[in-house]
Scaffold this motif. Structure first.
Motif, PDB file in Angstrom:
ATOM      1  N   LEU A 378       0.838  -1.200   0.000  1.00  0.00           N
ATOM      2  CA  LEU A 378       0.000   0.000   0.000  1.00  0.00           C
ATOM      3  C   LEU A 378       0.872   1.248   0.000  1.00  0.00           C
ATOM      4  O   LEU A 378       1.791   1.378   0.819  1.00  0.00           O
ATOM      5  CB  LEU A 378      -0.909   0.001   1.235  1.00  0.00           C
ATOM      6  CG  LEU A 378      -1.863  -1.186   1.348  1.00  0.00           C
ATOM      7  CD1 LEU A 378      -2.545  -1.197   2.707  1.00  0.00           C
ATOM      8  CD2 LEU A 378      -2.891  -1.148   0.231  1.00  0.00           C
ATOM      9  N   ALA A 379       0.576   2.170  -0.896  1.00  0.00           N
ATOM     10  CA  ALA A 379       1.388   3.380  -1.014  1.00  0.00           C
ATOM     11  C   ALA A 379       1.216   4.272   0.213  1.00  0.00           C
ATOM     12  O   ALA A 379       0.109   4.436   0.723  1.00  0.00           O
ATOM     13  CB  ALA A 379       0.998   4.142  -2.272  1.00  0.00           C
ATOM     14  N   GLY A 380       2.333   4.841   0.673  1.00  0.00           N
ATOM     15  CA  GLY A 380       2.285   5.802   1.768  1.00  0.00           C
ATOM     16  C   GLY A 380       3.000   5.305   3.008  1.00  0.00           C
ATOM     17  O   GLY A 380       2.482   4.430   3.709  1.00  0.00           O
ATOM     18  N   THR A 381       4.185   5.863   3.273  1.00  0.00           N
ATOM     19  CA  THR A 381       4.919   5.552   4.497  1.00  0.00           C
ATOM     20  C   THR A 381       5.465   6.840   5.068  1.00  0.00           C
ATOM     21  O   THR A 381       5.565   7.852   4.377  1.00  0.00           O
ATOM     22  CB  THR A 381       6.080   4.573   4.240  1.00  0.00           C
ATOM     23  OG1 THR A 381       6.980   5.166   3.297  1.00  0.00           O
ATOM     24  CG2 THR A 381       5.587   3.247   3.704  1.00  0.00           C
ATOM     25  N   CYS A 382       5.834   6.810   6.352  1.00  0.00           N
ATOM     26  CA  CYS A 382       6.310   8.034   6.991  1.00  0.00           C
ATOM     27  C   CYS A 382       7.190   7.710   8.191  1.00  0.00           C
ATOM     28  O   CYS A 382       7.162   6.606   8.736  1.00  0.00           O
ATOM     29  CB  CYS A 382       5.135   8.904   7.445  1.00  0.00           C
ATOM     30  SG  CYS A 382       4.140   8.146   8.749  1.00  0.00           S
ATOM     31  N   LEU A 383       7.959   8.707   8.614  1.00  0.00           N
ATOM     32  CA  LEU A 383       8.651   8.661   9.891  1.00  0.00           C
ATOM     33  C   LEU A 383       7.646   8.959  10.989  1.00  0.00           C
ATOM     34  O   LEU A 383       6.553   9.471  10.732  1.00  0.00           O
ATOM     35  CB  LEU A 383       9.779   9.691   9.904  1.00  0.00           C
ATOM     36  CG  LEU A 383      10.830   9.556   8.806  1.00  0.00           C
ATOM     37  CD1 LEU A 383      11.830  10.711   8.884  1.00  0.00           C
ATOM     38  CD2 LEU A 383      11.531   8.218   8.872  1.00  0.00           C
ATOM     39  N   HIS A 384       8.021   8.667  12.245  1.00  0.00           N
ATOM     40  CA  HIS A 384       7.098   8.932  13.338  1.00  0.00           C
ATOM     41  C   HIS A 384       7.865   9.257  14.606  1.00  0.00           C
ATOM     42  O   HIS A 384       9.081   9.049  14.694  1.00  0.00           O
ATOM     43  CB  HIS A 384       6.171   7.736  13.566  1.00  0.00           C
ATOM     44  CG  HIS A 384       6.849   6.519  14.126  1.00  0.00           C
ATOM     45  ND1 HIS A 384       6.859   6.230  15.474  1.00  0.00           N
ATOM     46  CD2 HIS A 384       7.552   5.520  13.523  1.00  0.00           C
ATOM     47  CE1 HIS A 384       7.524   5.099  15.675  1.00  0.00           C
ATOM     48  NE2 HIS A 384       7.945   4.648  14.514  1.00  0.00           N
ATOM     49  N   ASP A 385       7.148   9.788  15.584  1.00  0.00           N
ATOM     50  CA  ASP A 385       7.711  10.091  16.905  1.00  0.00           C
ATOM     51  C   ASP A 385       6.640   9.769  17.938  1.00  0.00           C
ATOM     52  O   ASP A 385       6.106  10.645  18.611  1.00  0.00           O
ATOM     53  CB  ASP A 385       8.137  11.553  16.971  1.00  0.00           C
ATOM     54  CG  ASP A 385       8.959  11.876  18.212  1.00  0.00           C
ATOM     55  OD1 ASP A 385       9.283  10.946  18.971  1.00  0.00           O
ATOM     56  OD2 ASP A 385       9.282  13.066  18.433  1.00  0.00           O
ATOM     57  N   ASN A 386       6.279   8.474  18.016  1.00  0.00           N
ATOM     58  CA  ASN A 386       5.254   8.027  18.956  1.00  0.00           C
ATOM     59  C   ASN A 386       5.605   6.624  19.421  1.00  0.00           C
ATOM     60  O   ASN A 386       6.590   6.032  18.970  1.00  0.00           O
ATOM     61  CB  ASN A 386       3.855   8.078  18.326  1.00  0.00           C
ATOM     62  CG  ASN A 386       3.740   7.192  17.090  1.00  0.00           C
ATOM     63  OD1 ASN A 386       4.043   6.000  17.128  1.00  0.00           O
ATOM     64  ND2 ASN A 386       3.304   7.773  15.967  1.00  0.00           N
ATOM     65  N   SER A 387       4.792   6.089  20.304  1.00  0.00           N
ATOM     66  CA  SER A 387       5.090   4.793  20.910  1.00  0.00           C
ATOM     67  C   SER A 387       4.342   3.633  20.257  1.00  0.00           C
ATOM     68  O   SER A 387       4.376   2.516  20.766  1.00  0.00           O
ATOM     69  CB  SER A 387       4.734   4.832  22.406  1.00  0.00           C
ATOM     70  OG  SER A 387       3.351   5.138  22.582  1.00  0.00           O
ATOM     71  N   LEU A 388       3.687   3.859  19.123  1.00  0.00           N
ATOM     72  CA  LEU A 388       2.898   2.803  18.504  1.00  0.00           C
ATOM     73  C   LEU A 388       3.762   1.709  17.890  1.00  0.00           C
ATOM     74  O   LEU A 388       3.312   0.576  17.742  1.00  0.00           O
ATOM     75  CB  LEU A 388       1.977   3.398  17.432  1.00  0.00           C
ATOM     76  CG  LEU A 388       0.848   4.305  17.926  1.00  0.00           C
ATOM     77  CD1 LEU A 388       0.106   4.905  16.741  1.00  0.00           C
ATOM     78  CD2 LEU A 388      -0.113   3.541  18.826  1.00  0.00           C
TER      79      LEU A 388
END
Length: 515
Positions: A378-388
């Motif tokens: 599935l298209a669409g990825t990102c960096l994150h700053d959370n605990s998930l």
């Protein structure tokens, strides 16, 4: 005419297929689909639920993020949309007006009508659909009935249906089933003017197990089973009672891939960072894939230094700041008529994405995302700053896959088997319902407020006359094409782009990215 609005939290529309969700797919084929429906920014639940029930963007209602710090409410603790206690504290600090524009419940009550809300996601999100506790409206949290009102009405429903499931399970299949039971047994026999049924799936499953996981797909099938039960009731008796069905999702998801520590990077850049400013920190940071921050004393020079540091980081995708110039009376249709840059060079003006409000943070940012496919293709990825954790669903930013949301109308008031290809958004749903009942005058004005989607109506001329609007003016508006805008700004090696569709002086963001 009465309305039953079914919410499917977080549903990614492209995943709806006849094999996965047959009931919803049939309804989409038979009803009227809004083909360019978009979520409000930030593309988060506790932003888009207020947008839904006010018919206004965050610049109109004031819920500018899932989590934000407002020292007028609490100098140390941020507002969190899932928390009933924090909602009540903010409401008190805002002199009883959590939203700075009327809610659907208030608009209906002013005309002698009634709203009922049943919801299986967090207790806070239930309250955000109907935050005025003294109003004659039902607000029932499936998993926290003690936070619901009116108490006697809530207890009568529980007595009839049985106690709701507790604690909440993940995915929340049982809670959704109980809510459908409660509607069919206790609400449907004596329908109010508007009923909202909000299912917490597939959002829970996307966040915990991943968008394309077997568990998430099972959650989609389970919520489709509930839609099948509701459609069966509607076809058997609701349609003959002039009930209109509306199905919406508040946002979609992309997949987060790698965590960064933005606070550490800001400290490395020379700033002191905390969760608040009460102890003299330079920055109060609310982290996340889409996050926000306040600077000490709201000092413009400090905000500019922080923004410059953010734009030097490879991990930052977009940055927004306050306006650099007064607002134009209308949304300019030509890009050369727009001042895209915010008050800080290189940033976008937050008015462009509908979040310019006194509660807005000094800076709003989105971590970098891409069109790269995730583990399910599935298209669409990102960096994150959370605990998930890595590999699960997230939302909040401006990737097209998370902006696009679902909206389907079905019933005698709407076109059958149609797809509306003009720009629409979450703020347009309630104005459409109001216009069909002759209450279009209650809709908030542009650019903050939404608009009736006349294009979806079976007889827009009749609806126009009901609201004392010239049908010819509506016909002209419907025939007018959307205006496409692409705006860019940046500084140094940082360049960002924003795509928008303009319709009736209202801007709908379709994509935002770092170039």
């Amino acid at each position: 005419m009465r309305f039953v609005l079914i919410g499917l939290d977080g549903l990614r529309p492209e995943l709806v297929t006849p094999a996965r969700m047959p009931a919803l797919s049939r309804l989409m084929a038979e009803g009227c689909v809004l083909g360019r429906q978009s979520a409000s920014f930030p593309t988060e639940t506790y932003v888009n639920l207020p947008t839904l029930v006010t018919g206004a963007r965050p610049s109109g209602h004031g819920m500018v993020a899932n989590f934000f710090l407002d020292p007028r409410v609490d100098a140390r603790e941020r507002f969190e949309g899932f928390d009933i206690a924090k909602i009540e504290k903010a409401t008190a600090a805002y002199d009883g007006r959590l939203y700075t524009t009327p809610t659907l419940g208030e608009m209906l009550a002013a005309d002698g009508r009634r709203l009922k809300v049943l919801s299986a996601n967090s207790a806070g999100s239930v309250r955000l659909k109907q935050p005025v506790t003294l109003l004659d409206a039902l607000c029932l949290s499936v998993h926290q009935p003690a936070a619901s009102f009116p108490v006697a009405e809530v207890q009568a429903i529980i007595d009839r249906v049985g106690p709701p499931p507790a604690p909440k399970s993940y995915p929340d299949i049982i809670g959704g089933r109980w809510m459908t039971d409660a509607f069919l047994a206790a609400i449907a026999p004596d329908l109010p003017d508007v009923t909202i049924l909000w299912y917490g799936e597939p959002d829970n499953a996307y966040h915990i197990f991943g968008i394309g996981s077997d568990t998430a797909l099972d959650a989609m099938r389970a919520v489709d089973d509930e839609i099948a039960r509701l459609v069966a009731w509607w076809q058997a008796e609701g349609r003959d009672r002039d009930v209109q069905l509306v199905v919406v999702s508040d946002h979609a998801h992309i997949t987060q891939t790698r965590r960064i520590d933005l606070a550490a990077q800001l400290r490395h850049a020379g700033f002191t960072v905390d969760r608040h400013l009460a102890d003299g920190a330079d920055i109060a940071l609310v982290p996340g894939y889409c996050g926000n921050l306040l600077v000490r004393d709201r000092a413009p020079a400090l905000a500019a230094h922080v923004a410059a540091a953010l734009m030097e980081m490879d991990e930052i995708g977009m940055v927004f700041s306050g306006p650099a110039a007064p607002a134009a009376p209308r949304v300019p249709r030509r890009p050369e008529g727009i001042v895209a840059e915010g008050i800080i060079p290189g940033t976008f003006d937050r008015r462009l994405v509908g979040i310019d409000h006194p509660r807005a943070a000094d800076l709003v940012f989105i971590l970098r995302n891409s069109d790269q496919a995730d583990q399910w293709g599935l298209a669409g990825t990102c960096l994150h700053d959370n605990s998930l954790g890595d590999g699960v669903g997230i939302n909040g930013g401006l990737h097209p896959a998370e902006i696009r949301s679902l909206a389907v109308f079905a019933g005698s008031a709407f076109r059958a088997g149609a797809v509306v290809d003009t720009a629409t958004g979450m703020a347009d749903i309630v104005p459409t319902l109001l216009a069909l009942t002759g209450q279009a005058g209650r809709i908030a004005a542009a650019p903050h407020g939404g608009r009736p989607v006349w294009e979806a109506m079976a007889d827009p001329a009749a609806a126009a006359r009901l609201n004392r609007i010239d049908p010819a003016a509506i016909a002209d508006a419907v025939a007018r094409p959307d205006t496409i805008q692409t705006l860019t700004t940046g500084t140094g090696r940082f360049t960002q782009s924003l795509d928008r569709l303009i319709r009736d002086d209202r801007a709908h963001v379709t994509a935002g990215r770092r170039l």
